[in-house]
Design an enzyme around this catalytic site. Structure first.
Site, PDB file in Angstrom:
ATOM      1  N   ASP A  75       0.866  -1.189   0.000  1.00  0.00           N
ATOM      2  CA  ASP A  75       0.000   0.000   0.000  1.00  0.00           C
ATOM      3  C   ASP A  75       0.895   1.228   0.000  1.00  0.00           C
ATOM      4  O   ASP A  75       1.389   1.636   1.055  1.00  0.00           O
ATOM      5  CB  ASP A  75      -0.863   0.045   1.270  1.00  0.00           C
ATOM      6  CG  ASP A  75      -2.162  -0.714   1.139  1.00  0.00           C
ATOM      7  OD1 ASP A  75      -2.918  -0.436   0.211  1.00  0.00           O
ATOM      8  OD2 ASP A  75      -2.419  -1.581   1.994  1.00  0.00           O
TER       9      ASP A  75
ATOM     10  N   ARG B 267      -7.853  10.261   1.284  1.00  0.00           N
ATOM     11  CA  ARG B 267      -7.303   9.235   0.397  1.00  0.00           C
ATOM     12  C   ARG B 267      -7.983   9.264  -0.973  1.00  0.00           C
ATOM     13  O   ARG B 267      -7.491   8.645  -1.917  1.00  0.00           O
ATOM     14  CB  ARG B 267      -7.466   7.856   1.033  1.00  0.00           C
ATOM     15  CG  ARG B 267      -6.725   7.700   2.359  1.00  0.00           C
ATOM     16  CD  ARG B 267      -7.128   6.424   3.070  1.00  0.00           C
ATOM     17  NE  ARG B 267      -6.732   5.244   2.320  1.00  0.00           N
ATOM     18  CZ  ARG B 267      -7.252   4.033   2.539  1.00  0.00           C
ATOM     19  NH1 ARG B 267      -8.209   3.864   3.450  1.00  0.00           N
ATOM     20  NH2 ARG B 267      -6.826   3.006   1.838  1.00  0.00           N
TER      21      ARG B 267
ATOM     22  N   HIS C  78     -12.385  -1.733   8.383  1.00  0.00           N
ATOM     23  CA  HIS C  78     -11.450  -2.420   9.266  1.00  0.00           C
ATOM     24  C   HIS C  78     -12.147  -2.854  10.565  1.00  0.00           C
ATOM     25  O   HIS C  78     -11.707  -3.792  11.221  1.00  0.00           O
ATOM     26  CB  HIS C  78     -10.274  -1.511   9.630  1.00  0.00           C
ATOM     27  CG  HIS C  78      -9.390  -1.172   8.469  1.00  0.00           C
ATOM     28  ND1 HIS C  78      -9.676  -0.146   7.602  1.00  0.00           N
ATOM     29  CD2 HIS C  78      -8.230  -1.721   8.041  1.00  0.00           C
ATOM     30  CE1 HIS C  78      -8.722  -0.087   6.683  1.00  0.00           C
ATOM     31  NE2 HIS C  78      -7.834  -1.027   6.927  1.00  0.00           N
TER      32      HIS C  78
ATOM     33  N   ASP D   5      -9.639  -6.892  -0.479  1.00  0.00           N
ATOM     34  CA  ASP D   5      -9.047  -6.153   0.629  1.00  0.00           C
ATOM     35  C   ASP D   5      -8.642  -7.188   1.685  1.00  0.00           C
ATOM     36  O   ASP D   5      -9.010  -8.364   1.612  1.00  0.00           O
ATOM     37  CB  ASP D   5     -10.054  -5.143   1.185  1.00  0.00           C
ATOM     38  CG  ASP D   5      -9.387  -3.904   1.773  1.00  0.00           C
ATOM     39  OD1 ASP D   5      -8.177  -3.961   2.042  1.00  0.00           O
ATOM     40  OD2 ASP D   5     -10.074  -2.879   1.961  1.00  0.00           O
TER      41      ASP D   5
END
Length: 488
Positions: A65, A135, A178, A250
């Site tokens: 990443d 982001r 997450h 992911d």
């Protein structure tokens, strides 16, 4: 049959691990056909580390990443040399975005890294979004689409594969995947007009990889998260949008899916839906064995068609082959140094209201909000250090979330934390637009000291203070650009 199946199963896995050198169990797995590995800041990734991976399997897909801005693995200790997507979107110069992408690609090429899990192609349509925010290139689909294309052109022009994420779009959520499963409450028509255009543009531009997000999108599949949804991963992404490259999940230890199933079942369900590679952000020898065994058992039991697993493995090998053919591009990119492009971009992105400047060392008060789990928590905001470099004697106070400001109009008593004592005050905040308590601290500081300077490193709130600077991202160059403006 079993040995062949196990090799196929290993091919589609991209595990992360602890340690600054590859552990022995990972080397053995690479020798047995493990197709990938993902590096994080904890691994201290560099060319020497990658050489050890490639010594065990020359065709391994080494992923990372490296978005720039808040999400960096190669420059986590100092902060990124590039300001991040939101800043690039604010500038809205696609040539500049491509130059930044190329320099990120150059760093990755130097380290011999195959795949960058970037850029974020999410349209940050919800200002309350806790995990995308800066982001994203911004809140408009056309803006995000053109900069997604420019960024991936820079990365792939340097001979490194780009990965548009998080399909079908993580921008309109208020939950961090997450921590829990987010739901995107939008009609199919809205998704087609708002969230899908950047992915369409990336596919048309030849992006090598797409990452699916752990999202529930009822308009596309009422009861199944996108990671497990054939309707989303195969019927929409493959059949309708025409994507033929590598589709990676992911990280499967994220609570959005980890709360539902054990790792092996997550991998089997994702592969069955159409994913080609399974990102396992952190695992162990036992964990890798469990996932591999679950995939093999699913094929033998008829739950996962062997043809689907073979197709996924073939796409992994295809990306590895693409990377091997880009050696000349990487060699050229490594020699193509574009010094200062990150700082130039950070200066161009700086949005300023007010005229106050600093002529004396200030007290910098960092009003901290916890970054999302995608960001290394050791990531520095950097402004205090940059101001101290220009104005020696600068001091810093850090407020934990919900913390109270020190007195701003009188010296601190005894051995208390530093207070201004007449010095200038610089308040550093992040995402004031998203946090009421942060806005309260800003208002309190400005009431007490109208000369307070406010620097917001995230999605900014309403400008206030004698000067308000929005950097639109957390990076070393963003901090430097703000410090240089304040002391110019």
């Amino acid at each position: 049959m079993t040995a062949d199946l196990r090799r196929l199963a290993l091919t589609v896995l991209q595990p992360g691990y602890q340690g600054t050198t590859p552990p022995d169990w990972l080397r053995r797995a690479l020798g047995e056909g493990l197709g990938g590995a993902v590096l994080f800041a904890r691994n201290r990734p560099d060319a020497a580390h990658v050489r050890e991976l490639r010594a065990a399997n020359p065709e391994v897909i080494v992923a990372i990443d490296e978005e720039g801005g808040t999400v960096t693995r190669l420059e986590v200790e100092t902060g990124s040399s590039f300001p991040g997507n939101r800043a690039l979107g604010v500038v809205d110069d696609v040539n500049l975005t491509e130059r930044v992408g190329r320099q990120i690609g150059r760093m990755l090429a130097e380290a011999d890294i195959t795949l960058d899990y970037a850029p974020s192609a999410d349209v940050n349509s919800n200002p309350a979004n806790p995990v995308i925010g800066v982001r994203s290139f911004g809140p408009a689909p056309d803006l995000v689409a053109r900069h997604t294309v420019a960024y991936l052109a820079g990365i792939q022009g340097a001979g490194v594969a780009a990965c548009a994420k998080h399909f079908p779009g993580h921008g309109d959520t208020t939950t961090d995947s997450h921590l829990a499963l987010p739901t995107v409450h939008a009609s199919r028509e809205s998704l087609a007009e708002r969230d899908l255009p950047p992915f369409r543009a990336a596919i048309e531009a030849g992006v090598q990889s797409i990452m699916c997000g752990h999202l529930l999108v009822p308009a596309l599949d009422p009861g199944t998260p996108s990671t497990f949804s054939r309707a989303i991963l195969t019927e929409l992404l493959r059949d309708e949008l025409g994507f033929e490259g590598l589709l990676v999940t992911d990280a499967i230890e994220m609570e959005a899916v980890a709360a539902m199933y054990p790792p092996g079942e997550i991998a089997v369900r994702a592969l069955g839906a159409g994913a080609d590679a399974i990102c396992v952000g952190l695992t162990t020898e036992e964990g890798l064995s469990e996932i591999t065994g679950a995939i093999v058992a699913a094929v033998r039991d008829g739950v996962l068609p062997e043809e689907r697993l073979a197709e996924a493995a073939a796409r992994v090998r295809a990306l590895s082959g693409w990377y091997a053919r880009q050696a000349a591009r990487r060699e050229q990119a490594v020699a193509d140094v574009d010094p200062g492009v990150g700082l130039d971009a950070a200066h161009a992105a700086l949005t300023v209201t007010g005229t106050a400047r600093l002529t004396r060392p200030p007290l910098v008060i960092e009003v901290n909000t916890r970054f999302s789990q995608a960001v290394d928590q050791s990531m520095p905001t950097g402004l205090a250090a940059e101001l101290a470099r220009l104005l020696p004697g600068t001091e810093r106070v850090r407020l934990e979330p919900g913390g109270e400001l020190p007195p701003l109009d009188e010296p601190a008593p005894g051995n208390a934390a530093p207070s201004p004592g007449g010095r200038p005050v610089v308040l550093v905040v992040h995402d004031a637009a998203r946090h009421a308590w942060v806005r309260d601290r800003v208002a309190q500081a400005v009431r007490s000291r109208p000369d307070t300077i406010v620097v917001d490193t995230g999605i900014p709130g309403v400008p206030s203070g004698a000067a308000h600077l929005a950097t639109h991202g957390v990076s070393r160059v963003s901090a430097r650009a703000a410090a240089e403006w304040l002391t110019r």
